[in-house]
Design an enzyme around this catalytic site. Structure first.
Site, mmCIF file in Angstrom:
data_model
loop_
_atom_site.group_PDB
_atom_site.id
_atom_site.type_symbol
_atom_site.label_atom_id
_atom_site.label_comp_id
_atom_site.label_asym_id
_atom_site.label_seq_id
_atom_site.Cartn_x
_atom_site.Cartn_y
_atom_site.Cartn_z
ATOM 1 N N LEU A 127 49.365 46.862 44.454
ATOM 2 C CA LEU A 127 50.162 46.866 46.185
ATOM 3 C C LEU A 127 48.586 45.558 46.961
ATOM 4 C CD1 LEU A 127 48.653 49.955 47.696
ATOM 5 C CD2 LEU A 127 51.252 49.556 46.941
ATOM 6 N N GLY B 105 42.964 39.989 45.763
ATOM 7 C CA GLY B 105 42.604 39.331 46.656
ATOM 8 C C GLY B 105 40.778 38.736 46.088
ATOM 9 N N ASN B 106 40.292 37.478 46.804
ATOM 10 C CA ASN B 106 39.320 37.259 45.568
ATOM 11 C C ASN B 106 38.571 38.071 45.288
ATOM 12 O OD1 ASN B 106 40.129 34.488 46.507
ATOM 13 N ND2 ASN B 106 39.066 34.624 48.419
ATOM 14 N N GLY B 107 38.372 38.995 45.224
ATOM 15 C CA GLY B 107 37.218 40.270 46.124
ATOM 16 C C GLY B 107 38.230 41.872 44.577
ATOM 17 N N GLY B 108 38.794 41.721 44.742
ATOM 18 C CA GLY B 108 39.313 42.366 43.764
ATOM 19 C C GLY B 108 40.661 42.694 43.807
ATOM 20 N N VAL C 183 43.956 46.157 44.935
ATOM 21 C CA VAL C 183 44.280 47.400 45.462
ATOM 22 C C VAL C 183 45.523 47.709 44.377
ATOM 23 C CG1 VAL C 183 45.144 48.256 48.008
ATOM 24 C CG2 VAL C 183 43.506 45.730 47.556
ATOM 25 N N LYS D 222 41.180 50.224 46.100
ATOM 26 C CA LYS D 222 40.560 49.447 45.726
ATOM 27 C C LYS D 222 39.024 49.090 45.218
ATOM 28 C CE LYS D 222 39.694 45.661 49.356
ATOM 29 N NZ LYS D 222 39.503 45.705 50.718
ATOM 30 N N ASP E 165 37.308 40.329 61.279
ATOM 31 C CA ASP E 165 38.871 39.481 60.223
ATOM 32 C C ASP E 165 40.100 40.146 60.954
ATOM 33 O OD1 ASP E 165 39.488 37.640 58.518
ATOM 34 O OD2 ASP E 165 39.050 39.335 56.238
#
Length: 343
Positions: free
Chosen positions: A68, A71-74, A76, A91, A180
């Site tokens: 889906l 991003g930088n963190g992981g 989804v 996620k 954010d």
């Protein structure tokens, strides 16, 4: 920008008992359940654990169907529970990313139809990654809807504003600030339900009225006082910062592009700082927008945070409170349906 302070992952499971197959089918593809009763605001130092949630999900219980988002963190994923066939969003966040613990902690405090729901925190057995099992919001983000269908109508925008404000009102009442807010972090269902999502840098404010010193976030949606902390004593009102970000978000959805820079200009940090701190918000043409919308946006985008409207005041604003609710909900559903059909 300040780094988010790393926390230990809360030793709690926010999972629900796995329903039998018939119950899952009755609930529909989202596997949705009634929201729990809202509890009193928790303290800022201890995450609340919902009662009666004893069974635990495992990563092996789910089949990955699609990506889906990344991003930088992981990443989804859209996933399906192997036994019940219920669909969820999973996620997966990388080992050591403090946003994973932070998001799990914040979502453990919430239970609102206007905030994405977390069913469980699933630590991976080998990699050390952490996965959040979230409700699947089938229309995607407002950013993806805008990118596929263009500018939002005023009627659809009023519905987005009303529901996003309801989510922020719920969070702010519990001293949770998002920090954010942007189109990519507001999800929408095909039924026209808007939910606040992505709490990786959210904060739980210790006491009502406290200011914040964290400057992590997305530059394009930061308020002037977050861009120029020295001019504001090194801290800012985080509730007012969320209002500014929502104002920029709604203006972007209405204009069909990022609103604080000329069309096509690269959003560099320097350009954004000049636009946010020293530029004037774009003037919406009278013939293309209502006085209510122009007044609403102006109330959000006051340079001096002390003059910005509160979430409660914005919920009472004529643009939101005076909307024709069936018409605005229908307009939003149509936009989402059109965006989904274009995939």
């Amino acid at each position: 920008m300040a780094l988010i302070r790393e926390k230990r992952l809360p030793q709690l499971h926010l999972s629900l008992p796995v329903p039998p197959r018939a119950a899952a089918q009755e609930l529909g593809v989202l596997g949705r359940r009634p929201n729990p009763a809202v509890a009193p605001a928790p303290t800022a130092t201890k995450a609340s654990t919902p009662s009666g949630l004893s069974s635990q999900f495992r990563l092996a219980d789910f089949e990955k169907l699609a990506v889906l988002g990344r991003g930088n963190g992981g990443t989804v994923y859209k996933v399906r529970h192997r036994e019940t066939c219920a669909l969820y969003a999973l996620k997966v966040q990388h080992y050591g990313d403090p946003a994973a613990a932070n998001e799990a902690d914040v979502l453990g405090r919430t239970g609102s139809p206007f905030v994405v729901r977390c069913h469980s925190v699933l630590p991976a057995a080998t990699s050390g990654d952490v996965a959040l099992l979230l409700e699947l919001v089938d229309g995607g983000s407002l950013d993806s809807v805008r990118s596929r269908r263009g500018a939002f109508t005023e009627a659809a925008l009023a519905e987005v504003a009303a529901q996003a404000l309801s989510g922020l009102a719920y969070l702010h009442a519990r001293r949770i600030v998002h920090l954010d807010v942007k189109p990519a972090n507001l999800l929408v269902s095909t039924a026209g339900e808007v939910k606040v999502a992505d709490f990786g840098i959210a904060k739980v404010v210790a006491r009502a009225g406290d200011h914040c010193t964290s400057y992590a976030g997305t530059s394009a949606y930061m308020s002037p006082e977050r861009f120029d902390p020295e001019a504001h004593g090194g801290h800012y009102d985080p509730y007012a910062a969320d209002v500014w970000s929502l104002g920029v978000t709604l203006l972007e959805l209405f204009m069909g592009r990022y609103p604080l820079l000329p069309a096509g200009q690269r959003p560099s940090w320097a350009a954004l700082m000049c636009a946010v701190c020293f530029g004037e918000p774009p003037v919406l043409p009278a013939g293309a927008s209502s006085p209510e919308l122009r007044g609403f946006v102006a109330s959000c985008l006051q340079k001096d945070y002390r003059n910005r409207a509160s979430v409660a005041e914005l919920l009472a604003h004529p643009f939101v409170a005076g909307r024709d609710m069936p018409v605005s909900k229908c307009a939003l559903r149509k936009l989402v349906a059109d965006a989904s059909s274009s995939l």
